[in-house]
Design a protein around this motif. Structure first.
Motif, PDB file in Angstrom:
ATOM      1  N   GLN A 113       0.913  -1.219  -0.014  1.00 43.18           N
ATOM      2  CA  GLN A 113       0.102  -0.016   0.013  1.00 43.18           C
ATOM      3  C   GLN A 113       0.809   1.326   0.244  1.00 43.18           C
ATOM      4  OE1 GLN A 113      -2.792   0.075   3.204  1.00 43.18           O
ATOM      5  NE2 GLN A 113      -3.830   2.078   2.450  1.00 43.18           N
ATOM      6  N   PRO A 114       0.569   2.262  -0.730  1.00 40.74           N
ATOM      7  CA  PRO A 114       1.474   3.441  -1.015  1.00 40.74           C
ATOM      8  C   PRO A 114       1.522   4.450   0.355  1.00 40.74           C
ATOM      9  CG  PRO A 114       0.321   3.022  -3.018  1.00 40.74           C
ATOM     10  CD  PRO A 114      -0.358   2.060  -2.205  1.00 40.74           C
ATOM     11  N   GLN A 115       2.530   4.711   0.603  1.00 38.55           N
ATOM     12  CA  GLN A 115       2.459   5.493   1.916  1.00 38.55           C
ATOM     13  C   GLN A 115       3.757   6.472   2.065  1.00 38.55           C
ATOM     14  OE1 GLN A 115       2.480   3.731   5.921  1.00 38.55           O
ATOM     15  NE2 GLN A 115       0.840   4.776   6.439  1.00 38.55           N
ATOM     16  N   ILE A 116       3.501   7.505   2.520  1.00 36.32           N
ATOM     17  CA  ILE A 116       4.864   8.309   2.643  1.00 36.32           C
ATOM     18  C   ILE A 116       5.690   7.899   3.830  1.00 36.32           C
ATOM     19  CG2 ILE A 116       5.427  10.893   3.033  1.00 36.32           C
ATOM     20  CD1 ILE A 116       4.277  10.166   0.015  1.00 36.32           C
ATOM     21  N   MET A 117       6.694   7.579   3.581  1.00 37.35           N
ATOM     22  CA  MET A 117       7.405   7.045   4.891  1.00 37.35           C
ATOM     23  C   MET A 117       8.656   8.140   5.169  1.00 37.35           C
ATOM     24  SD  MET A 117       6.092   4.051   5.360  1.00 37.35           S
ATOM     25  CE  MET A 117       7.132   3.334   6.479  1.00 37.35           C
ATOM     26  N   VAL A 118       8.856   8.226   6.558  1.00 39.57           N
ATOM     27  CA  VAL A 118      10.038   9.055   7.134  1.00 39.57           C
ATOM     28  C   VAL A 118      10.907   8.324   7.556  1.00 39.57           C
ATOM     29  CG1 VAL A 118      10.755  11.316   8.305  1.00 39.57           C
ATOM     30  CG2 VAL A 118       8.483  11.018   7.380  1.00 39.57           C
TER      31      VAL A 118
ATOM     32  N   VAL B 171       8.489  15.019  13.622  1.00 38.72           N
ATOM     33  CA  VAL B 171       6.963  15.114  13.361  1.00 38.72           C
ATOM     34  C   VAL B 171       6.493  16.619  13.424  1.00 38.72           C
ATOM     35  CG1 VAL B 171       4.815  13.913  14.282  1.00 38.72           C
ATOM     36  CG2 VAL B 171       6.983  12.648  14.218  1.00 38.72           C
ATOM     37  N   THR B 172       6.960  17.036  14.737  1.00 37.09           N
ATOM     38  CA  THR B 172       6.327  18.462  14.702  1.00 37.09           C
ATOM     39  C   THR B 172       6.546  19.451  13.660  1.00 37.09           C
ATOM     40  OG1 THR B 172       6.460  18.337  17.244  1.00 37.09           O
ATOM     41  CG2 THR B 172       5.987  20.468  16.295  1.00 37.09           C
ATOM     42  N   ALA B 173       7.699  19.334  13.180  1.00 36.27           N
ATOM     43  CA  ALA B 173       8.289  20.185  12.093  1.00 36.27           C
ATOM     44  C   ALA B 173       7.293  19.955  10.733  1.00 36.27           C
ATOM     45  CB  ALA B 173       9.762  20.020  11.712  1.00 36.27           C
ATOM     46  N   ILE B 174       7.277  18.593  10.280  1.00 39.13           N
ATOM     47  CA  ILE B 174       6.511  18.146   8.878  1.00 39.13           C
ATOM     48  C   ILE B 174       5.085  18.433   9.349  1.00 39.13           C
ATOM     49  CG2 ILE B 174       5.600  16.293   7.702  1.00 39.13           C
ATOM     50  CD1 ILE B 174       8.311  14.804   8.334  1.00 39.13           C
TER      51      ILE B 174
ATOM     52  N   TYR C  59      17.848  20.718   8.640  1.00 40.50           N
ATOM     53  CA  TYR C  59      16.635  20.294   7.533  1.00 40.50           C
ATOM     54  C   TYR C  59      16.375  18.861   7.720  1.00 40.50           C
ATOM     55  CZ  TYR C  59      17.945  24.607   5.079  1.00 40.50           C
ATOM     56  OH  TYR C  59      18.164  26.111   4.893  1.00 40.50           O
ATOM     57  N   ILE C  60      15.411  18.344   7.397  1.00 41.75           N
ATOM     58  CA  ILE C  60      14.752  17.167   7.489  1.00 41.75           C
ATOM     59  C   ILE C  60      15.828  16.195   6.866  1.00 41.75           C
ATOM     60  CG2 ILE C  60      12.914  15.357   6.754  1.00 41.75           C
ATOM     61  CD1 ILE C  60      11.907  17.294   8.977  1.00 41.75           C
ATOM     62  N   ARG C  61      16.508  16.688   5.881  1.00 39.81           N
ATOM     63  CA  ARG C  61      17.154  15.589   5.140  1.00 39.81           C
ATOM     64  C   ARG C  61      18.610  15.270   5.896  1.00 39.81           C
ATOM     65  NH1 ARG C  61      17.468  20.512   2.141  1.00 39.81           N
ATOM     66  NH2 ARG C  61      19.525  21.760   2.565  1.00 39.81           N
ATOM     67  N   ASP C  62      18.945  16.440   6.899  1.00 44.77           N
ATOM     68  CA  ASP C  62      20.078  16.169   7.665  1.00 44.77           C
ATOM     69  C   ASP C  62      19.748  14.799   8.574  1.00 44.77           C
ATOM     70  OD1 ASP C  62      21.287  18.281   6.499  1.00 44.77           O
ATOM     71  OD2 ASP C  62      20.409  19.788   7.760  1.00 44.77           O
ATOM     72  N   VAL C  63      18.771  14.564   9.061  1.00 44.45           N
ATOM     73  CA  VAL C  63      18.587  13.596  10.174  1.00 44.45           C
ATOM     74  C   VAL C  63      17.475  12.661   9.761  1.00 44.45           C
ATOM     75  CG1 VAL C  63      18.869  15.326  12.238  1.00 44.45           C
ATOM     76  CG2 VAL C  63      16.516  14.929  11.155  1.00 44.45           C
ATOM     77  N   ALA C  64      16.917  12.671   8.555  1.00 51.95           N
ATOM     78  CA  ALA C  64      15.902  11.408   8.002  1.00 51.95           C
ATOM     79  C   ALA C  64      15.985  11.634   6.519  1.00 51.95           C
ATOM     80  CB  ALA C  64      14.448  12.030   8.638  1.00 51.95           C
ATOM     81  N   HIS C  65      15.080  10.898   6.037  1.00 45.16           N
ATOM     82  CA  HIS C  65      14.809  10.814   4.538  1.00 45.16           C
ATOM     83  C   HIS C  65      13.444  10.559   4.451  1.00 45.16           C
ATOM     84  CE1 HIS C  65      15.428  10.136   0.103  1.00 45.16           C
ATOM     85  NE2 HIS C  65      14.839   9.017   0.441  1.00 45.16           N
ATOM     86  N   VAL C  66      12.656  11.262   3.539  1.00 45.60           N
ATOM     87  CA  VAL C  66      11.322  11.236   3.334  1.00 45.60           C
ATOM     88  C   VAL C  66      11.198  10.583   1.891  1.00 45.60           C
ATOM     89  CG1 VAL C  66       8.956  12.353   3.085  1.00 45.60           C
ATOM     90  CG2 VAL C  66      10.667  13.179   4.740  1.00 45.60           C
ATOM     91  N   ARG C  67      10.403   9.502   1.882  1.00 47.49           N
ATOM     92  CA  ARG C  67      10.236   8.868   0.327  1.00 47.49           C
ATOM     93  C   ARG C  67       8.832   8.542   0.295  1.00 47.49           C
ATOM     94  NH1 ARG C  67      10.250   3.259   1.447  1.00 47.49           N
ATOM     95  NH2 ARG C  67      11.086   2.905   3.633  1.00 47.49           N
TER      96      ARG C  67
ATOM     97  N   VAL D 262       7.049  14.906  -2.850  1.00 47.58           N
ATOM     98  CA  VAL D 262       7.208  14.282  -1.762  1.00 47.58           C
ATOM     99  C   VAL D 262       9.112  14.548  -1.427  1.00 47.58           C
ATOM    100  CG1 VAL D 262       7.622  12.029  -0.706  1.00 47.58           C
ATOM    101  CG2 VAL D 262       5.920  12.288  -2.034  1.00 47.58           C
ATOM    102  N   ASP D 263       9.923  14.787  -2.282  1.00 50.59           N
ATOM    103  CA  ASP D 263      11.095  15.188  -2.086  1.00 50.59           C
ATOM    104  C   ASP D 263      11.238  16.587  -1.326  1.00 50.59           C
ATOM    105  OD1 ASP D 263      12.052  12.680  -3.152  1.00 50.59           O
ATOM    106  OD2 ASP D 263      12.165  13.627  -5.236  1.00 50.59           O
ATOM    107  N   GLU D 264      10.169  17.254  -1.741  1.00 49.77           N
ATOM    108  CA  GLU D 264      10.553  18.876  -1.295  1.00 49.77           C
ATOM    109  C   GLU D 264      10.305  18.669   0.616  1.00 49.77           C
ATOM    110  OE1 GLU D 264       7.453  21.128  -2.992  1.00 49.77           O
ATOM    111  OE2 GLU D 264       8.503  21.155  -4.981  1.00 49.77           O
ATOM    112  N   LEU D 265       9.610  17.409   0.959  1.00 51.93           N
ATOM    113  CA  LEU D 265       9.652  17.255   2.396  1.00 51.93           C
ATOM    114  C   LEU D 265      10.819  17.403   3.004  1.00 51.93           C
ATOM    115  CD1 LEU D 265       6.611  14.883   2.689  1.00 51.93           C
ATOM    116  CD2 LEU D 265       6.531  17.249   3.370  1.00 51.93           C
ATOM    117  N   ASN D 266      11.704  16.880   2.279  1.00 50.34           N
ATOM    118  CA  ASN D 266      13.454  16.715   2.850  1.00 50.34           C
ATOM    119  C   ASN D 266      14.028  18.156   3.173  1.00 50.34           C
ATOM    120  OD1 ASN D 266      13.927  13.800   2.904  1.00 50.34           O
ATOM    121  ND2 ASN D 266      13.332  13.992   0.844  1.00 50.34           N
ATOM    122  N   ASP D 267      13.405  19.134   2.330  1.00 50.87           N
ATOM    123  CA  ASP D 267      14.051  20.406   2.543  1.00 50.87           C
ATOM    124  C   ASP D 267      13.398  21.297   3.708  1.00 50.87           C
ATOM    125  OD1 ASP D 267      15.632  19.842   0.311  1.00 50.87           O
ATOM    126  OD2 ASP D 267      14.185  20.536  -1.156  1.00 50.87           O
ATOM    127  N   LEU D 268      12.632  20.860   4.347  1.00 49.64           N
ATOM    128  CA  LEU D 268      11.775  21.519   5.307  1.00 49.64           C
ATOM    129  C   LEU D 268      12.737  21.714   6.724  1.00 49.64           C
ATOM    130  CD1 LEU D 268       8.185  19.788   5.587  1.00 49.64           C
ATOM    131  CD2 LEU D 268       8.942  21.872   4.250  1.00 49.64           C
TER     132      LEU D 268
END
Length: 316
Positions: A182-187, A205-208, A255-263, A238-244
């Motif tokens: 099932q498609p789902q946005i994963m962090v 979670v709070t930042a997203i 940024y999110i990309r420094d401590v996680a990866h959204v895909r 979806v990739d733009e969530l990494n730049d928050l």
């Protein structure tokens, strides 16, 4: 015998009765419903509670037990209650007395469920309430497979395209497909990076949640034209969530990309379906209510052309 003497003494009565039977018999045969799975009218209401990630023991102690006690004091004509609690899901079946109206039973169960929702742990989803029918059984199973299609694509085809075509068949009930992903946005969090930056998963979670908002802005009139206003409050990809950004340390933003990866991924798969040894998806068609859907009527609602504009998929 007495029936012979009665027939000889009243011949016209028996002639009329024979004519009535001759006329009414074929009409009765034509109007008698024929069903391989006859309807079984059992007054049962099933309530499904869900709380993702909560263990079965915690879910049973905090939701299931309290809910069962509340049902016995607010809902009328209960025969007995059965419940089953697994990780993240609790299923409560309420069996009623035979003469109970199922509509009234559903109304009472819904009322007490919504009242207890505030008393349950924060984050508990509203329950899914449905009338349980013992005659709702699978009558057809569709296996979806394709050499060039992934499990995620097969699940999407079965859940979003085939189900919409089969939903119009009278008496057919189609649940979500089995198998597939099932498609789902994963962090995906990096614990070492979080610890090095002095952050916690809750900060991510709070930042997203704070920067991914759906805000209606209305319209604006410029001269003779009226334009829709679109705010930049939610990422378009979806990739733009990494730049928050999460927070700023000194003059350096984290940024999110420094401590996680959204895909764009999928949650852990709980069931697997194989067709000829290959990963696939299974769509089960169930009988619902008093109707008796046929396989021909179901097959006529599905289409697998080479370039179907309705589903835009390759043949399976």
């Amino acid at each position: 015998m007495w029936i012979v003497r009665l027939a000889l003494s009243r011949p016209y009565t028996f002639v009329v009765m024979a004519i009535v039977i001759l006329l009414v018999g074929p009409l009765t045969i034509l109007r008698t419903p024929a069903d391989i799975f006859p309807n079984i009218d059992i007054p049962v209401v099933a309530v499904i509670w869900s709380y993702g990630g909560l263990s079965a023991e915690e879910l049973s102690n905090r939701i299931t037990s309290s809910y069962e006690r509340a049902l016995t004091t607010t809902v009328n004509d209960i025969e007995h209650i059965e419940s089953q609690t697994i990780r993240g899901t609790a299923i409560v079946k309420v069996f009623f007395q035979p003469a109970v109206k199922i509509e009234m039973a559903i109304a009472q169960v819904t009322a007490i469920s919504q009242s207890l929702l505030r008393a349950f742990p924060q984050g508990t989803n509203p329950p899914f309430i449905l009338a349980y029918n013992a005659s709702t059984v699978p009558i057809l199973q569709l296996g979806l497979s394709g050499a060039r299609l992934s499990e995620q694509q097969l699940f999407d085809i079965g859940g979003n395209f085939l189900r919409t075509q089969l939903a119009t068949v009278q008496g057919a009930s189609i649940p979500q497909p089995f198998g597939g992903k099932q498609p789902q946005i994963m962090v995906d969090l990096d614990p070492a990076a979080l610890q090095a930056k002095g952050l916690s998963p809750l900060d991510v979670v709070t930042a997203i949640g704070a920067q991914n908002l759906i805000l209606p802005a209305g319209t604006a009139k410029f001269g003779a034209f009226e334009h829709d206003i679109d705010l930049n409050a939610s990422p378009k990809a979806v990739d733009e969530l990494n730049d928050l950004p999460i927070k700023t340390v000194g003059r350096t933003p984290i940024y999110i990309r420094d401590v996680a990866h959204v895909r764009n991924g999928f949650p852990p798969q709980t069931n697997i379906v194989r067709v000829n040894g290959q990963r696939a998806s299974l769509l089960s068609v169930q009988k619902s209510g008093n109707a008796s859907p046929s396989t021909s009527s179901i097959a006529s609602r599905t289409c697998f052309p080479a370039s179907c504009r309705a589903c835009r998929t390759r043949p399976i």
